[in-house]
Design a protein around this motif. Structure first.
Motif, PDB file in Angstrom:
ATOM      1  N   MET A  57      -5.283   5.139  -8.263  1.00  0.00           N
ATOM      2  CA  MET A  57      -4.140   5.104  -9.180  1.00  0.00           C
ATOM      3  C   MET A  57      -2.861   5.640  -8.538  1.00  0.00           C
ATOM      4  N   THR A  58      -2.965   6.289  -7.369  1.00  0.00           N
ATOM      5  CA  THR A  58      -1.800   6.973  -6.800  1.00  0.00           C
ATOM      6  C   THR A  58      -0.973   6.105  -5.855  1.00  0.00           C
ATOM      7  N   GLY A  59      -1.272   4.827  -5.748  1.00  0.00           N
ATOM      8  CA  GLY A  59      -0.446   3.906  -4.990  1.00  0.00           C
ATOM      9  C   GLY A  59      -0.316   4.262  -3.525  1.00  0.00           C
ATOM     10  N   GLN A  60       0.903   4.118  -2.984  1.00  0.00           N
ATOM     11  CA  GLN A  60       1.126   4.335  -1.555  1.00  0.00           C
ATOM     12  C   GLN A  60       0.923   5.789  -1.137  1.00  0.00           C
ATOM     13  N   ASP A  61       0.997   6.735  -2.084  1.00  0.00           N
ATOM     14  CA  ASP A  61       0.667   8.129  -1.764  1.00  0.00           C
ATOM     15  C   ASP A  61      -0.767   8.238  -1.272  1.00  0.00           C
ATOM     16  N   ALA A  62      -1.631   7.403  -1.848  1.00  0.00           N
ATOM     17  CA  ALA A  62      -3.032   7.393  -1.427  1.00  0.00           C
ATOM     18  C   ALA A  62      -3.153   6.950   0.024  1.00  0.00           C
ATOM     19  N   VAL A  63      -2.385   5.938   0.396  1.00  0.00           N
ATOM     20  CA  VAL A  63      -2.418   5.433   1.766  1.00  0.00           C
ATOM     21  C   VAL A  63      -1.885   6.485   2.735  1.00  0.00           C
ATOM     22  N   ASN A  64      -0.814   7.157   2.352  1.00  0.00           N
ATOM     23  CA  ASN A  64      -0.217   8.194   3.207  1.00  0.00           C
ATOM     24  C   ASN A  64      -1.164   9.375   3.421  1.00  0.00           C
ATOM     25  N   LEU A  88       4.280  -6.908  -3.243  1.00  0.00           N
ATOM     26  CA  LEU A  88       5.148  -5.727  -3.137  1.00  0.00           C
ATOM     27  C   LEU A  88       5.311  -5.047  -4.497  1.00  0.00           C
ATOM     28  N   ASP A  89       5.405  -5.846  -5.564  1.00  0.00           N
ATOM     29  CA  ASP A  89       5.484  -5.284  -6.925  1.00  0.00           C
ATOM     30  C   ASP A  89       4.215  -4.513  -7.271  1.00  0.00           C
ATOM     31  N   ALA A  90       3.087  -4.952  -6.684  1.00  0.00           N
ATOM     32  CA  ALA A  90       1.797  -4.287  -6.931  1.00  0.00           C
ATOM     33  C   ALA A  90       1.613  -3.063  -6.041  1.00  0.00           C
ATOM     34  N   ASP A  91       2.676  -2.679  -5.310  1.00  0.00           N
ATOM     35  CA  ASP A  91       2.668  -1.486  -4.458  1.00  0.00           C
ATOM     36  C   ASP A  91       1.824  -1.653  -3.204  1.00  0.00           C
ATOM     37  N   VAL A  92       1.690  -2.897  -2.735  1.00  0.00           N
ATOM     38  CA  VAL A  92       1.039  -3.133  -1.449  1.00  0.00           C
ATOM     39  C   VAL A  92       2.019  -2.711  -0.352  1.00  0.00           C
ATOM     40  N   ASN A  93       1.507  -2.068   0.675  1.00  0.00           N
ATOM     41  CA  ASN A  93       2.317  -1.638   1.808  1.00  0.00           C
ATOM     42  C   ASN A  93       3.155  -2.803   2.344  1.00  0.00           C
ATOM     43  N   TYR A  94       4.447  -2.539   2.634  1.00  0.00           N
ATOM     44  CA  TYR A  94       5.377  -3.599   3.040  1.00  0.00           C
ATOM     45  C   TYR A  94       4.884  -4.357   4.271  1.00  0.00           C
ATOM     46  N   LYS A  95       4.473  -3.623   5.305  1.00  0.00           N
ATOM     47  CA  LYS A  95       4.018  -4.270   6.540  1.00  0.00           C
ATOM     48  C   LYS A  95       2.736  -5.067   6.309  1.00  0.00           C
ATOM     49  N   LEU A 150      -3.223  19.763  -3.874  1.00  0.00           N
ATOM     50  CA  LEU A 150      -2.410  18.754  -4.549  1.00  0.00           C
ATOM     51  C   LEU A 150      -1.647  17.909  -3.533  1.00  0.00           C
ATOM     52  N   HIS A 151      -1.510  18.418  -2.323  1.00  0.00           N
ATOM     53  CA  HIS A 151      -0.869  17.663  -1.251  1.00  0.00           C
ATOM     54  C   HIS A 151      -1.470  18.120   0.078  1.00  0.00           C
ATOM     55  N   VAL A 152      -1.279  17.331   1.105  1.00  0.00           N
ATOM     56  CA  VAL A 152      -1.813  17.667   2.425  1.00  0.00           C
ATOM     57  C   VAL A 152      -1.111  18.910   2.966  1.00  0.00           C
ATOM     58  N   ASP A 153      -1.878  19.922   3.404  1.00  0.00           N
ATOM     59  CA  ASP A 153      -1.265  21.093   4.041  1.00  0.00           C
ATOM     60  C   ASP A 153      -2.114  21.531   5.241  1.00  0.00           C
ATOM     61  N   GLU A 154      -1.526  22.298   6.117  1.00  0.00           N
ATOM     62  CA  GLU A 154      -2.144  22.677   7.386  1.00  0.00           C
ATOM     63  C   GLU A 154      -3.410  23.502   7.194  1.00  0.00           C
ATOM     64  N   GLU A 155      -3.385  24.425   6.239  1.00  0.00           N
ATOM     65  CA  GLU A 155      -4.533  25.299   6.001  1.00  0.00           C
ATOM     66  C   GLU A 155      -5.764  24.510   5.561  1.00  0.00           C
ATOM     67  N   MET A 156      -5.550  23.574   4.618  1.00  0.00           N
ATOM     68  CA  MET A 156      -6.663  22.766   4.138  1.00  0.00           C
ATOM     69  C   MET A 156      -7.239  21.916   5.269  1.00  0.00           C
ATOM     70  N   MET A 157      -6.357  21.299   6.065  1.00  0.00           N
ATOM     71  CA  MET A 157      -6.809  20.433   7.146  1.00  0.00           C
ATOM     72  C   MET A 157      -7.622  21.212   8.183  1.00  0.00           C
ATOM     73  N   LYS A 158      -7.188  22.436   8.483  1.00  0.00           N
ATOM     74  CA  LYS A 158      -7.922  23.261   9.457  1.00  0.00           C
ATOM     75  C   LYS A 158      -9.313  23.603   8.927  1.00  0.00           C
ATOM     76  N   GLU A 159      -9.387  23.946   7.626  1.00  0.00           N
ATOM     77  CA  GLU A 159     -10.683  24.291   7.043  1.00  0.00           C
ATOM     78  C   GLU A 159     -11.635  23.102   7.092  1.00  0.00           C
ATOM     79  N   VAL A 160     -11.143  21.922   6.708  1.00  0.00           N
ATOM     80  CA  VAL A 160     -11.977  20.718   6.722  1.00  0.00           C
ATOM     81  C   VAL A 160     -12.429  20.394   8.143  1.00  0.00           C
ATOM     82  N   ALA A 161     -11.495  20.511   9.099  1.00  0.00           N
ATOM     83  CA  ALA A 161     -11.829  20.240  10.498  1.00  0.00           C
ATOM     84  C   ALA A 161     -12.890  21.229  11.010  1.00  0.00           C
ATOM     85  N   ASP A 162     -12.767  22.499  10.600  1.00  0.00           N
ATOM     86  CA  ASP A 162     -13.748  23.526  11.007  1.00  0.00           C
ATOM     87  C   ASP A 162     -15.128  23.228  10.421  1.00  0.00           C
TER      88      ASP A 162
END
Length: 441
Positions: free
Chosen positions: A222-229, A39-46, A193-205
């Protein structure tokens, strides 16, 4: 990345090593400590909880046989579960044997997509694929130019358009591939810099347009749990085929690398251990598990050496060592080989037990750059015969290499000590090819 985690797990396991047998009490104490470390190493709790529960279940049902200790047994159980958590076996990308292979590279801005695209292009080109890179990141300033520069470095062409339309770039690249006979297409897409609807639609297209053989999600380790999310968000929209862990040579805690496979349910296919275009490796769960438990990764180290070292040069070097004629010219060649294999810290991490012995040492790749500069400032005569390096020559070398006279003196002293050690080993027959303890190539 995993040095600190490895040291802490090793310390926790040592507490059970001296026990005469495994009991529910000492197993619980050890695993409680390891859970806290994860958990200290930022491993997902579950992920951490499920992992510890599985290890505990297996450990309680095991009898310690006479030939092994409780510490060895629980280490083996943890290793097996860690391998399973990281994916079990390795999984490379699928290459279409008949038509063109299309690889779509996705991820957030700054994750290393563009560099990975070039690294993968280099890797596939070396496997005799005819590769085309596609610059579909039309938003980030200089993204297209960056890909073109990297393409030149790996001798792979880059397709781009003047129009700022990523979907058009993708569709036109398919026509270009057919016209020019490329068999592999790597498409570098835009990120935010973060997930947004416009980017996701373009990638999906784009995915719908090109119908890729593989879609790879590049994530910054290096981005820890943000990477997982972000991986979860991308997978829900794009349904990618595999994960690429970039910046695995960094000093983050490593939790994302351990968690991401379990959370997303997709295999990790590649890991990037440095900025150089050679620093891309297929991901092997068993090798990473071994490193996390402080056992090193000698298999990967040997593979890197085999890829880098020329057999003819290796035999020449063996002969020089046998005749005690190793000079600065040879030293320079060895430095260049080491630099090709990767960063010093990543190589040291592959050697079993060495990481823990030098945990407080500063491993600086710039030290090799300084040594290389000093040797490059020597004349051919000075490299081949270091005995001629008097005071005035050393001053000239220091000025020419941008270093100090102390740096030059230190290197020469270290080199002389190395020569003396080699001479002693030679007298004992260590470099004799009949010696089973020595095999250079």
């Amino acid at each position: 990345m995993f040095e600190e985690l490895s040291l802490k797990i090793d310390a926790a396991l040592k507490k059970i090593t001296g026990q005469g047998r495994l009991t529910e009490a000492n197993i619980s104490d050890t695993l409680r400590e390891i859970r806290r470390i994860l958990l200290d190493a930022d491993v997902n709790y579950k992920v951490a909880k499920d992992f510890i529960d599985k290890v505990k279940e297996k450990a309680l049902g095991k009898e310690v046989i006479a030939s092994i200790t409780p510490g060895q047994l629980i280490t083996k159980i943890i290793y097996d579960e860690l391998v399973e958590l990281l994916g079990g076996g390795h999984s490379e990308i699928f290459l279409n044997p008949t038509g063109a292979t299309i690889i779509l590279v996705v991820g957030l801005q700054g994750s290393g997509k563009t560099t990975f695209s070039a690294k993968l292009a280099k890797r596939l080109k070396e496997r005799k694929r005819k590769v085309l890179l596609v610059a579909a990141d039309i938003y980030r300033p200089a993204a297209i130019e960056q890909l073109k520069i990297l393409g030149q470095q790996v001798d792979v062409p880059v397709f781009s358009l003047e129009q700022k339309d990523a979907r058009l770039v993708a569709s036109e690249s398919l026509k270009y591939v057919k016209e020019k006979g490329f068999d592999t297409l790597i498409i570098d897409t835009a990120g935010r810099l973060h997930v947004d609807e416009e980017m996701m639609k373009e990638v999906a297209d784009i995915k719908e347009i090109v119908k890729p053989t593989e879609t790879l999600f590049v994530v910054d380790s290096m981005t820890g749990q943000d990477a997982v999310n972000s991986a979860k968000a991308f997978n829900e929209t794009v349904n990618f085929d595999g994960i690429v862990l970039s910046k695995l040579d960094g000093d983050a805690r490593g939790g994302a690398a351990i968690s991401i496979r379990s959370v997303v349910g997709k295999p990790i296919k590649f890991v990037s251990n440095g900025e150089k275009l050679e620093n891309l490796d297929v991901f092997y769960p068993d090798r990473l598990a071994s490193r996390i438990l402080g056992k090193g990764d000698i298999v990967s180290l040997v593979e890197k050496a085999q890829e880098t070292i020329d057999e003819f040069e290796a035999k020449k070097m063996e002969e020089k060592l046998r005749k005690n004629k190793f000079d600065f010219e040879d030293f320079l060649k060895q430095i260049k080989l080491i630099k090709k294999m990767g960063s010093l810290s990543s190589l040291i991490g592959m050697i079993p037990g060495l990481g823990s012995q030098i945990k407080n040492a500063q491993i600086d790749d710039k030290a090799l750059v300084k040594v290389e500069a000093i040797i490059n400032s020597m004349t051919k005569q000075e490299r081949e015969n270091p005995k001629v390096l008097n005071g005035s020559r050393r001053k000239r070398i220091a000025r020419g290499s941008g270093t100090t006279i102390q740096d030059v003196n230190r290197l020469i002293k270290q080199f002389q000590e190395m020569q003396r050690m080699m001479s002693m080993m030679n007298k004992k027959g260590f470099f004799n090819s009949s010696n089973k303890n020595f095999k250079f190539n």
